[in-house]
Every structure is written in C-alpha cells, then in structure tokens.
Design an enzyme around this catalytic site. Structure first.
Site: not given
Length: 366
Positions: A145, A195, A227, A251, A255
């Site tokens: 970001y 990851k 994942d 992020d 959510d």
C-alpha cells in the site's frame, strides 16, 4: 488537577456524523462519571472536506490532530466522489495520509461475535455457538500500500501497473511485539499469517516472528499461509485468538473476520503509533470497521455500536482509562443481551430501534 485530554473528532461522510453523535453522547457521560476532562474539537475530513475545502485532509484538520492526544474517526467516501482521480478520492487522500503522517503502524481490529448475536453470522450455527472473540493485529504502514515505486506505465505498447512490496525486519519486529503483548493479555495464543512458500517477504516475516517469539515463552505461536487461514477462519473461528498479518493480508482477513461476526456495524478498530509524550501511551486513530453506508445515511437507522466501541478503545489504549472503557463495553453488551437491535442485527423476538435510541439504551446502562 486532572489531565485535560484533547480529542480530535473527524466524523466524515455518510453515516459518520450520525454514529459519531452517539459516541460523543456516551463520552460526555463517561467524562462526567469518571471525572475525566475530555475536550473535543470537530473537523472536516473526507468528501465533505473536499466539498468545502477542496481537499480531503485540510491543513487545519491535520494541525488539530497534531495537537490532540487521539483521533476519533468516522468514515469517509461515497459515490459522490468516486469519479475523482484516485489520489484525490477521500479514502486515499485522507485516511492513508493520516496513518502515514502519524506513523500508525499497528491496527488492532477485534472480531467479537456476541453470544446473543450468533444468529446474524453467516457461519453455520453449530460452528459459532456461544460466540467467538478474535483480535487481528495488522501492520499498517508498510507493504504494497505504501512502498515505492508505484504507478502505471507503458511497456511494449500496453499499460503495466506496478506495486512494490517491501518489509524491513525492524517493521516486522515492532508489529510482532504488539501482537505478542496482546496475546499475553488474552489467551496466550498467536497465529502469524504469511505466504512464505511463495514470497520473500513471507520468508523474512516468518523467520522474524519466530525470533520474537523467544521473548514471549508463555505465548503459543503457530504459522499459517494466508489462503489456509482464510479457510480456517470460516471452518473453525473459535480456534483463533490473536492473528498477526502484514498490511495486505491483514486488510483482507480482518474484513473476513468482521463479516463472520454478523455485522460490520458492530466492530471497532484502533490504529496505534508512537508513544505520546504527554500520556506515555500510544497516539491512535480510532474508527469503526464499516464504511459510510450512503444508502442509509440520514435515515437514523445506522448501527452506532462500532463507533461507540471505538471510543472505548480510545479510552483504553491512548488515555489509559481502563475502567471507563469497560463501562462502555459492559453497557453495550447489556444492551444487546436486553434485546435491543438496529436493523442490521435484528431478529424475530428482539426490539428494532434506530441510531439515537441505541445511544439512549447504552446511556441508560452506564
């Protein structure tokens, strides 16, 4: 003489002003009840600031935040400003610069499913029976970001978008300490997300978090690929306690965690930075996890609980007022247990009320 705490109030757009009004009512009562000297100053931010000041983060708003002990934030954005250039849109031009300016590197986002609200969760009832309580600790100022280079250019005759993901070991260390300390105050269980099977960032993340774990021998650490974590949060949310993740993964997962509780309107968050010299506690920005909900703005039906619980987090983390924070959280829980609901969490047999009436109900229980 009691300390005067200065709080910058940035209600923003959409339902922001409506739910912020209820949080302010709660804080006014708490200030009196606990003999706190809370001083509030209200300022424009987001779309409304674009309309009045020509920019999403006016200079006087930023200056007021710099003079405060903490920021109570609403939400920004909406369809009215979606056609602006991306760098001028409220979310990018207000919230991200605030995070960067104040170095708000640690995002604490609790996903609390109250036992009385498990019916609102989209997860199978037997999985969420009794509710659950998970805390996501998200690194907030690094990764994709923020890191440069970033942009879009033409290569071989076609547009190519570029985002850069970089994490320094020191950035991972400081957010890991926040997560381990949070786990130590809870159930002493931390799940770190990466990851590492694909990304070099993930390899460094896992190695560094494992090193930091040596400082917290009382906390059980495990690692999950992002994942797999996304699947396990659906399959067995009660198996998690504190989840640690870098910016992008945090992020997305926060959510997901919010949605499986049943309503974004219930969930607060805190973004913490360096220690404020006047309080000896982290300077922070506190905001609901949901958005501006322009479809219901002005109707008086928005759920104010996330904004109210964000105010409780502000009292706890930036002002050190644990008893005052608990008083708000207890009143919210009692209100829910007594059957009062806004439309987003309503079910047959409970009483549907509006935004202001929910504020009334909580005030009656403080």
């Amino acid at each position: 003489m009691s300390t005067t705490y200065h709080i910058a109030v940035l209600a923003g757009d959409g339902i922001g002003p409506e739910v912020m009004a209820q949080a302010r009512r709660i804080l006014d009562v708490i200030s009196s009840r606990f003999a706190l000297n809370l001083q509030f100053s209200e300022h424009r931010v987001g779309g409304i600031a674009i309309d009045h000041d020509g920019t999403a983060l006016p200079a006087d708003t930023l200056a007021a935040c710099e003079k405060s002990h903490a920021i109570l934030f609403g939400s920004v954005g909406g369809p009215k400003w979606e056609n602006l250039p991306p760098h001028q849109q409220p979310e990018r031009a207000a919230l991200l610069p605030l995070r960067k300016h104040f170095g708000l590197f640690a995002n604490l986002r609790p996903a609390l499913c109250f036992p009385a609200l498990t019916h609102a969760s989209p997860i199978r009832p037997d999985i969420v029976a009794g509710g659950f309580d998970v805390l996501c600790v998200r690194e907030l100022t690094g990764g994709l970001y923020f890191v440069q280079p970033k942009g879009t250019e033409i290569r071989d005759g076609e547009p190519v978008a570029i985002d850069t993901m970089i994490y320094k070991k020191s950035e991972i260390e400081r957010i890991a300490h926040v997560a381990f300390q949070a786990a130590r105050r809870r159930s002493k269980k931390l799940t770190s997300i990466d990851k590492a099977n694909v990304l070099e960032n993930g390899v460094l993340w896992r190695k560094t978090v494992t090193e930091i774990a040596a400082h917290y021998p009382d906390v059980v650490l495990n690692h999950l690929y992002v994942d797999n974590a996304a699947m396990q949060l659906i399959r067995q949310p009660k198996s998690f306690d504190v989840v640690l993740a870098e910016n992008l993964f945090g992020d997305i997962l926060s959510d997901e965690m919010a949605m499986i509780t049943g309503s974004l309107g219930m969930l607060p968050s805190a973004s913490l930075g360096s220690i404020h010299p006047a309080t000896g506690l982290p300077f922070g920005l506190y905001e609901p996890s949901g958005g501006t909900a322009p479809d219901i703005a002005g109707l008086g039906i928005a759920n104010p609980l996330a904004q109210i619980l964000s105010a409780a987090m502000l009292l706890r983390h930036s002002l050190g007022q644990e008893n005052a924070a608990v008083a708000i959280e207890t009143a919210v829980r009692q209100t829910i247990d007594d059957g009062f609901r806004t439309g987003d969490i309503w079910s047959e047999g409970t009483e549907k009320i509006g935004t202001a009436a929910m504020g009334d109900a909580i005030l009656a229980r403080i």
